[in-house]
Design a protein around this motif. Sequence first.
Motif, PDB file in Angstrom:
ATOM      1  N   SER A   1      -5.157   7.197   0.488  1.00  0.00           N
ATOM      2  CA  SER A   1      -4.476   6.180  -0.313  1.00  0.00           C
ATOM      3  C   SER A   1      -3.783   6.804  -1.511  1.00  0.00           C
ATOM      4  N   LEU A   2      -2.626   6.267  -1.831  1.00  0.00           N
ATOM      5  CA  LEU A   2      -1.950   6.620  -3.070  1.00  0.00           C
ATOM      6  C   LEU A   2      -2.328   5.575  -4.123  1.00  0.00           C
ATOM      7  N   ASP A   3      -2.306   5.969  -5.374  1.00  0.00           N
ATOM      8  CA  ASP A   3      -2.578   5.056  -6.471  1.00  0.00           C
ATOM      9  C   ASP A   3      -1.583   3.894  -6.443  1.00  0.00           C
TER      10      ASP A   3
ATOM     11  N   ASP B   1       5.424  -6.788   1.536  1.00  0.00           N
ATOM     12  CA  ASP B   1       5.859  -7.290   2.850  1.00  0.00           C
ATOM     13  C   ASP B   1       7.378  -7.417   2.953  1.00  0.00           C
ATOM     14  N   GLU B   2       8.112  -6.674   2.117  1.00  0.00           N
ATOM     15  CA  GLU B   2       9.566  -6.782   2.073  1.00  0.00           C
ATOM     16  C   GLU B   2      10.285  -5.561   2.639  1.00  0.00           C
ATOM     17  N   PHE B   3       9.811  -4.368   2.306  1.00  0.00           N
ATOM     18  CA  PHE B   3      10.509  -3.141   2.705  1.00  0.00           C
ATOM     19  C   PHE B   3       9.531  -1.983   2.637  1.00  0.00           C
ATOM     20  N   PHE B   4       9.964  -0.830   3.144  1.00  0.00           N
ATOM     21  CA  PHE B   4       9.151   0.373   3.000  1.00  0.00           C
ATOM     22  C   PHE B   4      10.007   1.535   2.506  1.00  0.00           C
ATOM     23  N   VAL B   5       9.295   2.512   1.962  1.00  0.00           N
ATOM     24  CA  VAL B   5       9.930   3.734   1.481  1.00  0.00           C
ATOM     25  C   VAL B   5       9.157   4.903   2.072  1.00  0.00           C
ATOM     26  N   ILE B   6       9.880   5.898   2.557  1.00  0.00           N
ATOM     27  CA  ILE B   6       9.265   7.164   2.956  1.00  0.00           C
ATOM     28  C   ILE B   6       9.706   8.194   1.924  1.00  0.00           C
ATOM     29  N   VAL B   7       8.728   8.897   1.364  1.00  0.00           N
ATOM     30  CA  VAL B   7       8.975   9.892   0.322  1.00  0.00           C
ATOM     31  C   VAL B   7       8.448  11.230   0.821  1.00  0.00           C
ATOM     32  N   ARG B   8       9.293  12.241   0.769  1.00  0.00           N
ATOM     33  CA  ARG B   8       8.870  13.572   1.215  1.00  0.00           C
ATOM     34  C   ARG B   8       9.299  14.599   0.177  1.00  0.00           C
ATOM     35  N   PRO B   9       8.347  14.990  -0.689  1.00  0.00           N
ATOM     36  CA  PRO B   9       8.698  15.959  -1.723  1.00  0.00           C
ATOM     37  C   PRO B   9       8.980  17.334  -1.140  1.00  0.00           C
TER      38      PRO B   9
ATOM     39  N   THR C   1       0.227  23.632   3.567  1.00  0.00           N
ATOM     40  CA  THR C   1       1.206  24.497   4.224  1.00  0.00           C
ATOM     41  C   THR C   1       2.001  23.697   5.250  1.00  0.00           C
ATOM     42  N   GLY C   2       1.508  22.507   5.566  1.00  0.00           N
ATOM     43  CA  GLY C   2       2.171  21.645   6.551  1.00  0.00           C
ATOM     44  C   GLY C   2       2.957  20.525   5.882  1.00  0.00           C
ATOM     45  N   ALA C   3       3.277  19.528   6.678  1.00  0.00           N
ATOM     46  CA  ALA C   3       4.061  18.386   6.208  1.00  0.00           C
ATOM     47  C   ALA C   3       3.248  17.522   5.243  1.00  0.00           C
ATOM     48  N   VAL C   4       3.904  17.038   4.193  1.00  0.00           N
ATOM     49  CA  VAL C   4       3.321  16.081   3.257  1.00  0.00           C
ATOM     50  C   VAL C   4       4.379  15.014   3.006  1.00  0.00           C
ATOM     51  N   PHE C   5       4.004  13.755   3.205  1.00  0.00           N
ATOM     52  CA  PHE C   5       4.928  12.673   2.886  1.00  0.00           C
ATOM     53  C   PHE C   5       4.151  11.416   2.566  1.00  0.00           C
ATOM     54  N   GLY C   6       4.833  10.473   1.948  1.00  0.00           N
ATOM     55  CA  GLY C   6       4.219   9.208   1.585  1.00  0.00           C
ATOM     56  C   GLY C   6       4.904   8.062   2.293  1.00  0.00           C
ATOM     57  N   LEU C   7       4.105   7.076   2.671  1.00  0.00           N
ATOM     58  CA  LEU C   7       4.606   5.848   3.277  1.00  0.00           C
ATOM     59  C   LEU C   7       4.221   4.704   2.344  1.00  0.00           C
ATOM     60  N   LEU C   8       5.214   4.005   1.831  1.00  0.00           N
ATOM     61  CA  LEU C   8       4.971   2.921   0.887  1.00  0.00           C
ATOM     62  C   LEU C   8       5.457   1.611   1.492  1.00  0.00           C
ATOM     63  N   ALA C   9       4.566   0.640   1.609  1.00  0.00           N
ATOM     64  CA  ALA C   9       4.933  -0.702   2.065  1.00  0.00           C
ATOM     65  C   ALA C   9       4.854  -1.612   0.845  1.00  0.00           C
ATOM     66  N   VAL C  10       5.964  -2.260   0.498  1.00  0.00           N
ATOM     67  CA  VAL C  10       6.043  -3.015  -0.742  1.00  0.00           C
ATOM     68  C   VAL C  10       6.234  -4.510  -0.476  1.00  0.00           C
TER      69      VAL C  10
ATOM     70  N   PHE D   1       0.838  -1.200   0.000  1.00  0.00           N
ATOM     71  CA  PHE D   1       0.000   0.000   0.000  1.00  0.00           C
ATOM     72  C   PHE D   1       0.867   1.242   0.000  1.00  0.00           C
ATOM     73  N   GLY D   2       0.259   2.324  -0.445  1.00  0.00           N
ATOM     74  CA  GLY D   2       0.880   3.636  -0.395  1.00  0.00           C
ATOM     75  C   GLY D   2      -0.080   4.582   0.293  1.00  0.00           C
ATOM     76  N   VAL D   3       0.424   5.304   1.280  1.00  0.00           N
ATOM     77  CA  VAL D   3      -0.409   6.235   2.038  1.00  0.00           C
ATOM     78  C   VAL D   3       0.215   7.629   1.971  1.00  0.00           C
ATOM     79  N   ALA D   4      -0.604   8.593   1.606  1.00  0.00           N
ATOM     80  CA  ALA D   4      -0.191  10.000   1.662  1.00  0.00           C
ATOM     81  C   ALA D   4      -0.578  10.525   3.034  1.00  0.00           C
ATOM     82  N   VAL D   5       0.356  11.178   3.700  1.00  0.00           N
ATOM     83  CA  VAL D   5       0.113  11.733   5.033  1.00  0.00           C
ATOM     84  C   VAL D   5       0.306  13.246   4.962  1.00  0.00           C
ATOM     85  N   VAL D   6      -0.695  13.967   5.448  1.00  0.00           N
ATOM     86  CA  VAL D   6      -0.653  15.428   5.429  1.00  0.00           C
ATOM     87  C   VAL D   6      -0.951  15.938   6.834  1.00  0.00           C
TER      88      VAL D   6
END
Length: 160
Positions: A25-27, A58-66, A47-56, A10-15
Amino acid sequence: MAVKEPISGFGVAVVREDGKWRCSSLDGSALAELDAAITELRKLRSTGAVFGLLAVDDEFFVIVRPSPAGASLLLSDAAAALDYDIAADVLDLLRVDPPDEDDDMLWPEGDLEILADVGMPGPELEVIVNEVELYPDEQLQMIAQRCGFADEFGTLLDDI
């Protein structure tokens, strides 16, 4: 080489805006292509924090913060780049060589301070990343708990 089957996870956008957390949810393409994740997150104007949490897978995760200067990234397991395009993309953007095929060490790559301003100091994030017996979704739930959006995160995951 790279996994071509459908990727689970899953991919989750957090604001965080005006002191409130929102998760959405992210696409599904965000799990396969880093550019897709970054593009989708950039569309979330805040105006606040925006980042994505990606769980791929069941192996690893990625945090993305543009950010205007690019994107801050954290990959929980650099060795995932040997099997997953999105992990290879993260290392490429970070200008880090992928590990050798025979290297079975697990180590994170990227910015451990990526969420420091929202309540997750780098040393604590490193402890969570190193909890290798946990699945990525469990690690991300711990991050959500520490930052203060566990309820929103959990509710969204229940609906996915």
